[in-house]
Design a protein around this motif. Structure first.
Motif, PDB file in Angstrom:
ATOM      1  N   LEU A 491       0.830  -1.201   0.000  1.00  9.14           N
ATOM      2  CA  LEU A 491       0.000   0.000   0.000  1.00  9.14           C
ATOM      3  C   LEU A 491       0.870   1.260   0.000  1.00  9.14           C
ATOM      4  CD1 LEU A 491      -2.852  -0.959   2.499  1.00  9.14           C
ATOM      5  CD2 LEU A 491      -3.060  -0.632   0.037  1.00  9.14           C
ATOM      6  N   THR A 504      -7.393   2.932  -4.691  1.00  6.92           N
ATOM      7  CA  THR A 504      -7.815   1.995  -3.660  1.00  6.92           C
ATOM      8  C   THR A 504      -9.140   1.366  -4.043  1.00  6.92           C
ATOM      9  OG1 THR A 504      -6.757   3.355  -1.957  1.00  6.92           O
ATOM     10  CG2 THR A 504      -8.376   1.743  -1.208  1.00  6.92           C
ATOM     11  N   GLU A 509      -8.522  -0.321   2.279  1.00  6.33           N
ATOM     12  CA  GLU A 509      -7.922   0.575   3.268  1.00  6.33           C
ATOM     13  C   GLU A 509      -8.082   0.067   4.698  1.00  6.33           C
ATOM     14  OE1 GLU A 509     -12.179   2.128   2.817  1.00  6.33           O
ATOM     15  OE2 GLU A 509     -10.637   1.184   1.557  1.00  6.33           O
ATOM     16  N   TYR A 556      -2.919   3.203   7.012  1.00  8.34           N
ATOM     17  CA  TYR A 556      -3.242   3.629   5.648  1.00  8.34           C
ATOM     18  C   TYR A 556      -3.349   5.146   5.567  1.00  8.34           C
ATOM     19  CZ  TYR A 556      -6.007   4.092   1.347  1.00  8.34           C
ATOM     20  OH  TYR A 556      -6.473   4.452   0.118  1.00  8.34           O
TER      21      TYR A 556
END
Length: 562
Positions: A491, A504, A509, A556
């Protein structure tokens, strides 16, 4: 965590002076939606309506909360957005490598509305007519959550009215489209009292009020087999004699091994002259367009030829490579983009790798091409969307793709086009696309060394921006393929790749492992473990908000894309 919170807690949050300033260009449809919910507010006083706590500030806790009047809650969400409460403070910069304006870091978020905001709101709410599935109105209410993630673009998977015949799962695929100009009524929130078009207009206006641009996916190469267009234009479809279209009786053409090798050689050399055709027996299944059509009791179109022969629209299949083993696409059919009488059959050389004799101007199905190139301009005029993903756009004739792009940009020059293409080559930019899907979703975990894949991209940046999305709606989820630590590293990498657009898939997330479709990267054995009834692309399956991992969400949010 399972908490009970009423509307007053949400509405009493402190606001700065800047937060309370009215938005400079309020949207008429969004305002109408807020007013509509206010009008029906008394009808729902005290009605418990369960929502994910992540839908409420501070957008950081899992579990569920209760609002005690869904109409009041939705009206307040609309009004907060109208008042500019969630406008971004980030400056606007260009899309990588282009002069298109898109918010800083180009953080995109891909979602399927009917899945994204589906939730168990409680039987009492359902009994009073509030929708079980995700709706456009609920998507508006979740925009502040997306703002908290730094999202500046939402990518909406298809929203169009779906077909019913031979549909997969409980409600059918969002790609089996009965009418590409009509919105799916399933996305409507009945209590608001506005049309589905007005609700989508309100969503786009709400996104713009949050400084979020709206990109919508369009599938323009196929329709559902019971599409509305068939009645007016049967010549826009392929037809097979009824005996060849019996259930399980229609299959892709079979090619011998030596023919497959010849096809591969020609295609790799970009030589489309006299591509090998299917055998005569397969081609004989197909017939001319019928002189009249009608629907049978199952809702399928039945055609009748001049001599009385009955014919049907066949299902589709993965067209390339010609020996692809994907299951049949029983719910959709290819549009017949050319009129050449010799090529009235479905095969790789008529719907993907267009034979040179077929793909000539005089054989274009001109009325169909004009209709296809009008679809996106129609959505621009009606809803003011900002961009489009063209599903399977690398499989459209180049001239048609160019016309579709030109028609949209004649209305909105800054309109963004994304090609569904795994290759990141200059050819896509030359065709007019601003970005491609790319293959980062595969390379980030499926190559021997994902760090090596990242280094290769840094050493030789792609010729066109690509979606640096570690999973897609067609692939296995990131947190299924990788350990938690590796997934978090991916990520972070995905936010920093040269020419990469941080993207995303909804739920990634917070560590979502919910598979949406088994289209890419699944073995036949894995595919069997995910029936259509359990997949959001085909069924009314809610997103698993209750399984959100707040620790992943915190990490995130702290990823620095610079």
């Amino acid at each position: 965590m399972d908490s009970a919170t009423d509307d007053s807690a949400h509405n009493s949050l402190p606001r700065t002076a800047q937060d309370s300033m009215p938005y400079s260009s309020p949207g008429s449809s969004l305002r109408a939606l807020a007013e509509s919910f206010r009008r029906v507010e008394p009808d729902y006083e005290g009605l418990p309506y369960r929502i994910p706590t992540l839908w409420l500030e501070p957008w950081s806790h899992n579990g569920s909360s209760i609002v005690h009047n869904p109409a009041r809650w939705m009206a307040q969400c609309c009004e907060d957005i109208l008042n500019g409460r969630y406008r971004s403070q980030r400056r606007v910069t260009g899309l990588p490598g282009t002069n298109k304006k898109t918010p800083e870091h180009s953080h995109w978020y891909m979602l399927l509305p009917r899945h994204f905001t589906a939730y168990d709101h409680g039987q009492a709410a359902f009994d009073r007519g509030w929708s079980r599935v995700g709706t456009l109105c609920k998507t508006i209410a979740v925009l502040p959550y997306l703002c908290s993630l730094g999202v500046r673009t939402i990518v909406l998977l298809p929203l169009m009215q779906g077909g019913r015949y031979a549909h997969k799962g409980r409600i059918g695929s969002v790609y089996a489209i009965a009418n590409p100009t009509e919105l799916d009524l399933l996305l409507s929130e009945p209590a608001c009292g506005l049309s589905i078009d007005e609700q989508f207009q309100a969503l786009v206006e709400a996104a713009h009020a949050c400084d979020i641009q709206v990109i919508q996916e369009f599938a323009l190469r196929t329709t559902s087999r019971d599409a509305d267009w068939v009645a007016q234009h049967p010549e826009w479809y392929y037809w097979v004699r009824e005996e060849g279209a019996e259930h399980h009786g229609f299959h892709p053409p079979h090619f011998r091994a030596e023919t497959l090798r010849e096809i591969e050689r020609k295609v790799q050399a970009l030589n489309f002259q006299q591509l090998p055709e299917p055998d005569p027996e397969y081609r004989a299944l197909f017939c001319t367009s019928p002189v009249r059509v009608q629907k049978d009791k199952e809702g399928q179109w039945l055609g009748v030829l001049e001599d009385g022969t009955r014919c049907r629209i066949p299902g589709a299949f993965a067209d390339y490579p010609p020996d692809d083993t994907q299951p049949l696409w029983s719910d959709v059919s290819y549009l017949r983009l050319h009129t050449h009488p010799q090529f009235n059959y479905v095969a790789y050389n008529t719907v993907r790798m267009y034979d040179a004799d077929l793909d000539r101007p005089e054989f274009r199905s001109e009325a169909l091409w004009e209709r296809l190139q009008s679809v996106i301009p129609d959505f621009i005029r009606r809803f003011n969307i900002d961009g489009a993903v063209l599903d399977m756009s690398h499989s459209l004739p180049a001239a048609l793709a160019s016309r579709i792009i030109a028609a949209a940009r004649s209305l909105k020059p800054e309109f963004v086009f994304v090609e569904e293409n795994f290759h990141t080559s200059a050819a896509s930019r030359e065709k007019g696309f601003d970005a491609v899907l790319g293959n980062w979703w595969y390379r980030c975990t499926c190559s021997q060394d994902s760090a090596t894949a990242r280094e290769e991209l840094e050493h030789s940046p792609p010729a066109i921006p690509f979606l640096a999305c570690p999973d897609t709606h067609n692939s296995p989820r990131l947190f299924l393929r990788a350990s938690r630590d590796l997934a978090l590293h991916i990520l972070e990498w995905s936010a920093q790749l040269p020419q990469g657009i941080r993207c995303t898939l909804a739920g990634t997330e917070f560590g979502c492992t919910q598979v949406m479709n088994t289209g890419l990267g699944f073995s036949p054995e894995e595919t069997q473990t995910y029936p259509a009834d359990d997949l959001p692309l085909f069924s009314d399956v809610p997103m698993d908000w209750d399984a959100a991992d707040p620790s992943i969400l915190r990490i995130y949010r702290n990823i620095d894309p610079q």
